[in-house]
Design an enzyme around this catalytic site. Structure first.
Site, PDB file in Angstrom:
ATOM      1  N   GLU A  19       0.803  -1.222   0.000  1.00 43.34           N
ATOM      2  CA  GLU A  19       0.000   0.000   0.000  1.00 43.34           C
ATOM      3  C   GLU A  19       0.835   1.270   0.000  1.00 43.34           C
ATOM      4  O   GLU A  19       0.449   2.268  -0.613  1.00 43.34           O
ATOM      5  CB  GLU A  19      -0.959   0.006   1.192  1.00 43.34           C
ATOM      6  CG  GLU A  19      -2.146  -0.940   1.054  1.00 43.34           C
ATOM      7  CD  GLU A  19      -1.819  -2.384   1.332  1.00 43.34           C
ATOM      8  OE1 GLU A  19      -0.709  -2.664   1.844  1.00 43.34           O
ATOM      9  OE2 GLU A  19      -2.659  -3.252   1.045  1.00 43.34           O
ATOM     10  N   HIS A  41     -11.257  -4.810   9.520  1.00 46.02           N
ATOM     11  CA  HIS A  41     -11.877  -4.666   8.193  1.00 46.02           C
ATOM     12  C   HIS A  41     -13.245  -3.997   8.268  1.00 46.02           C
ATOM     13  O   HIS A  41     -14.082  -4.215   7.389  1.00 46.02           O
ATOM     14  CB  HIS A  41     -12.055  -6.035   7.523  1.00 46.02           C
ATOM     15  CG  HIS A  41     -10.803  -6.660   6.993  1.00 46.02           C
ATOM     16  ND1 HIS A  41      -9.852  -7.230   7.810  1.00 46.02           N
ATOM     17  CD2 HIS A  41     -10.332  -6.818   5.727  1.00 46.02           C
ATOM     18  CE1 HIS A  41      -8.873  -7.717   7.069  1.00 46.02           C
ATOM     19  NE2 HIS A  41      -9.142  -7.475   5.800  1.00 46.02           N
TER      20      HIS A  41
HETATM   21  C1  TPP Z   1      -2.433  -4.467   4.327  1.00 44.63           C
HETATM   22  C2  TPP Z   1      -3.386  -5.349   3.623  1.00 44.63           C
HETATM   23  N1  TPP Z   1      -3.520  -5.249   2.289  1.00 44.63           N
HETATM   24  C3  TPP Z   1      -4.393  -6.035   1.642  1.00 44.63           C
HETATM   25  C4  TPP Z   1      -5.155  -6.940   2.313  1.00 44.63           C
HETATM   26  C5  TPP Z   1      -6.182  -7.784   1.591  1.00 44.63           C
HETATM   27  N2  TPP Z   1      -5.681  -9.147   1.470  1.00 44.63           N
HETATM   28  C6  TPP Z   1      -5.978 -10.068   2.400  1.00 44.63           C
HETATM   29  S1  TPP Z   1      -5.219 -11.502   2.120  1.00 44.63           S
HETATM   30  C7  TPP Z   1      -4.504 -10.916   0.718  1.00 44.63           C
HETATM   31  C8  TPP Z   1      -3.633 -11.792  -0.099  1.00 44.63           C
HETATM   32  C9  TPP Z   1      -2.502 -12.329   0.686  1.00 44.63           C
HETATM   33  O1  TPP Z   1      -1.744 -13.156  -0.104  1.00 44.63           O
HETATM   34  P1  TPP Z   1      -0.592 -14.028   0.532  1.00 44.63           P
HETATM   35  O2  TPP Z   1       0.251 -13.189   1.393  1.00 44.63           O
HETATM   36  O3  TPP Z   1       0.066 -14.742  -0.578  1.00 44.63           O
HETATM   37  O4  TPP Z   1      -1.363 -15.035   1.490  1.00 44.63           O
HETATM   38  P2  TPP Z   1      -2.406 -16.187   1.086  1.00 44.63           P
HETATM   39  O5  TPP Z   1      -3.758 -15.575   1.095  1.00 44.63           O
HETATM   40  O6  TPP Z   1      -2.032 -16.716  -0.236  1.00 44.63           O
HETATM   41  O7  TPP Z   1      -2.269 -17.205   2.165  1.00 44.63           O
HETATM   42  C10 TPP Z   1      -4.863  -9.595   0.499  1.00 44.63           C
HETATM   43  C11 TPP Z   1      -4.423  -8.767  -0.635  1.00 44.63           C
HETATM   44  C12 TPP Z   1      -5.005  -6.999   3.713  1.00 44.63           C
HETATM   45  N3  TPP Z   1      -5.745  -7.813   4.455  1.00 44.63           N
HETATM   46  N4  TPP Z   1      -4.120  -6.208   4.336  1.00 44.63           N
END
Ligand code: TPP
Ligand code: MG
Lengths: 333, 321
Positions: free
Chosen positions: A70, A139
């Site tokens: 972000e 959230h």
């Molecule tokens: C700071 C922040 N940005 C975006 C999100 C939204 N978000 C939640 S999980 C996710 C993807 C995470 O991907 P990864 O780190 O690969 O974990 P996975 O879900 O694959 O286990 C996103 C973009 C968030 N929760 N917090």
């Protein structure tokens, strides 16, 4: 007039502005989705599908999926705005401002003033806020008072599909940084939205009900709550004004004071944390500038000063509701 | 192989319990019986168990939004966790946190996290406590391939390196962040990022419990002995989508099949221990059945449990109303 959802209205505003101005680009996480996969491109179109379909019109050059980062998103969008693009950057949930607030607070919001008026930063930040989805403490927040506190950034909270389209178009065309805040619970609400492009000026609150006995001041999702309570009270013989602020910065002080003077009884309904929020700010404004018109103490309906709880019955108790607003209104009617 | 029979049984028990827990949540959520957002760990079980079997109760972990597996592997009670998912008063966080905020400090579980990249900086703090108090404990921060792009992860690895903290960074790389592929979003190599900060960095096959266990043992033992932080880049895959309700249109059918059939850490474990004559099939099947029964009971009890009430809304926070 065609009926569209809040989601569709926002999508249409983006589509029309992107067609009109090639400097408009959309930047964010999964704003199209499917990047680098063997499956569907435009797989998500944003977590709740608001930007879905834009990819096929503008391609990945202008619908820019980013890594989860972000600070870099907000910084990149600010820098792009400063140098000739007109970006619409998405901060998926407003709660994530914690990760990138420096780029908003100390960078983009201050460029114009700090650089002696030389900078133009036509940046729009779109973000989701608000409770009701059982999305828990990280959230579900509102946080708009924190942006309203910062000089140099405009804060927009559309309460219905018509306003969402007109205010988003205005946000994109505006030459200052704007944070455009979408309440998650409103995406599926619908209303009249013209097909043609139109804009709604900032700093003009909207009277959604007019009455003599009491004034509700509302923003975003709480407008609907207040409209419904006003309609209920009407059946009981009391008429109420509902003032939808539409933008918190700039703030339509004239309409607020006018509404206060007309009824002398004010209930402000604000979903954000109760300390230093929009309700306290407007209450202070009325007390300073229109104290003599008050016939009763100003009332506020807000959540308690706690994080947003997950458990459904707790979240229901937490959020402002029609029942709470009605009871508070009756205390001073 | 350094694991004895008992430890092998424990590993399989843990992985089965995680599998059953999240499979059950998948069905409950689809049946509309569960509120909120849930992110499931099915397919990644070997990572949580392979790491956490090297930790003691005083060691800590910080988890992610996809945290159920980490919680179970660190010893959180599945009944209390399930109640939390249903928002019940006796849930592990009193119903206030939900799936993304499960925590049990008494078990060294410092919290799942709704903020991507939120956990590893907290792990630095735990590691600082252990270093300062000379306790020989370690703290482990889990994060995803998507999270590896957050500044907080780079900052944390650097700080751990500079202060030589007993912190282990575990990147669980399931190939996707929401609907975006790692190939698109990660510039360079995740492993190289650890190396760049001077961390002892290893790539690990996350479908293979034994590989995770060995790699974790190596870096955790080192961290306990004052040799500083490490990064494990665990290659894995998840069966379900990003969150429940995700149509997973960004993945092909073949990929989904491959993940289910060829990359299932439970199947791989089972095959290995049976072929090596370490455990018998009936033992493993007993464990599977026991896990099923445990989770079934947890769901039933959770559904019947009480919700919190109005008084609970205003507790656990410093301002009283
Ligand atoms: C700071 C922040 N940005 C975006 C999100 C939204 N978000 C939640 S999980 C996710 C993807 C995470 O991907 P990864 O780190 O690969 O974990 P996975 O879900 O694959 O286990 C996103 C973009 C968030 N929760 N917090
Ligand atoms: Mg991932």
């Amino acid at each position: 007039m065609p009926i569209k959802t809040y989601r569709e209205a926002i999508n249409e505003a983006l589509l029309q502005e992107m067609k009109k101005d090639e400097n408009v680009v959309v930047i964010g996480e999964d704003v199209a989705g499917g990047a680098g996969t063997n499956g569907e491109q435009d797989a998500w179109g944003g977590v709740l599908g608001v930007t879905k379909g834009l990819l096929k019109h503008f391609g990945r050059e202008r619908i820019i999926d980013t890594p989860i980062t972000e600070t870099a998103i907000m910084g990149m969008a600010s820098g792009a705005a400063l140098t000739g693009l007109r970006p619409v950057a998405e901060l998926m949930f407003v709660d994530f401002m914690g990760v990138c607030f420096d780029q908003i607070l100390n960078q983009t919001a201050k460029f114009r003033y700090m650089f002696g008026g030389k900078a133009v930063t036509p940046l729009t930040i779109r973000t989701m806020y608000g409770g009701g989805l059982r999305a828990a403490s990280q959230h579900s927040q509102c946080l708009y008072p924190m942006f309203t506190h910062v000089p140099g950034i405009k804060v927009v909270l559309p309460s219905n599909p018509y306003d969402a389209k007109g205010l988003l178009i205005q946000s994109i065309r505006d030459n200052d940084p704007v944070i455009f805040m979408e309440h998650k619970n409103l995406y599926d609400t619908s209303g009249d939205v013209p097909d043609e492009s139109y804009s709604i000026p900032f700093g003009e609150a909207n009277f959604t009900r007019e009455g003599k006995d009491l004034t509700f001041i509302a923003m975003g999702q709480t407008v609907e709550i207040c409209n419904n309570v006003a309609d209920t009270l009407k059946k009981e013989g009391k008429t109420c004004t509902v003032l939808d602020l539409r933008t918190l910065s700039p703030l339509d002080e004239d309409s607020i004071l006018e509404a206060a003077e007309e009824t002398g009884k004010i209930v402000i309904v604000d979903e954000s944390y109760p300390r230093c929020n929009v309700a306290t700010d407007i209450s202070a404004l009325i007390c300073q500038k229109s104290f003599d018109s008050l016939k009763a103490g100003i009332k506020m309906v807000t959540p308690p000063h706690t994080p947003v709880p997950f458990s459904p019955p707790l979240e229901d108790l937490y959020l402002p509701s029609e029942e709470k607003v009605l009871n508070v209104a009756k205390e001073i009617l | 192989m350094q694991l004895n029979r008992e430890e092998l049984l424990k590993a399989y028990e843990g992985m089965c319990l995680i599998r059953e827990f999240d499979d059950a949540v998948h069905y409950e959520f689809a049946a509309d019986a569960m509120p909120g957002f849930v992110h499931l760990y099915v397919g990644e079980e070997a990572s949580a168990m392979g790491i956490c079997m090297n930790l003691n109760e005083k060691d800590t972990i910080a988890s992610t939004h996809r945290g159920h597996g980490h919680c179970i592997a660190k010893g959180c009670d599945v009944n209390d966790m399930m109640k939390e998912l249903y928002g019940k008063k006796d849930g592990i966080c009193g119903g206030k946190g939900g799936s993304m905020h499960i925590a049990d400090l008494s078990k060294g579980m410092l919290g799942a996290n709704g903020i991507v990249g939120g956990g590893p900086p907290i792990v630095l703090g735990a590691a600082l406590t252990y270093k300062t108090k000379k306790t020989n404990n370690v703290s482990v921060g889990f994060f995803g391939d998507g999270a590896s792009n957050q500044g907080s992860i780079s900052e944390s690895m650097n700080m751990a390196s500079v202060l030589k903290l007993p912190a282990i960074f575990v990147c669980e790389d399931n190939g996707y962040a929401e609907s975006t592929a790692r190939e698109y979003a990660v510039g360079g190599k995740i492993l190289d990022r650890g190396k760049a900060f001077g961390l002892d960095s290893h790539e690990v096959d996350g479908d293979n419990f034994f590989e995770v266990y060995e790699a974790a043992k190596h870096v955790i033992d080192n961290a306990r002995n004052g040799k500083g932080p490490a990064l494990l880049h665990i290659k894995t895959s998840k069966v379900y989508g990003h969150f429940e309700g995700d149509a997973i249109s960004y993945r092909t059918k073949e990929e989904n099949e491959r993940i289910k059939n060829d990359e299932d850490p439970l199947k791989i474990f089972k095959k290995k221990v049976i072929e090596a004559g370490l455990l018998e099939l009936t033992q493993l099947e007993n464990i599977e059945n026991e896990s099923k029964a445990k989770i079934k009971k947890a769901i039933q009890e959770s559904k019947e449990a009480e919700f919190p009430n109005a008084n609970d809304l205003l507790t656990d926070v410093y301002i009283k109303y």
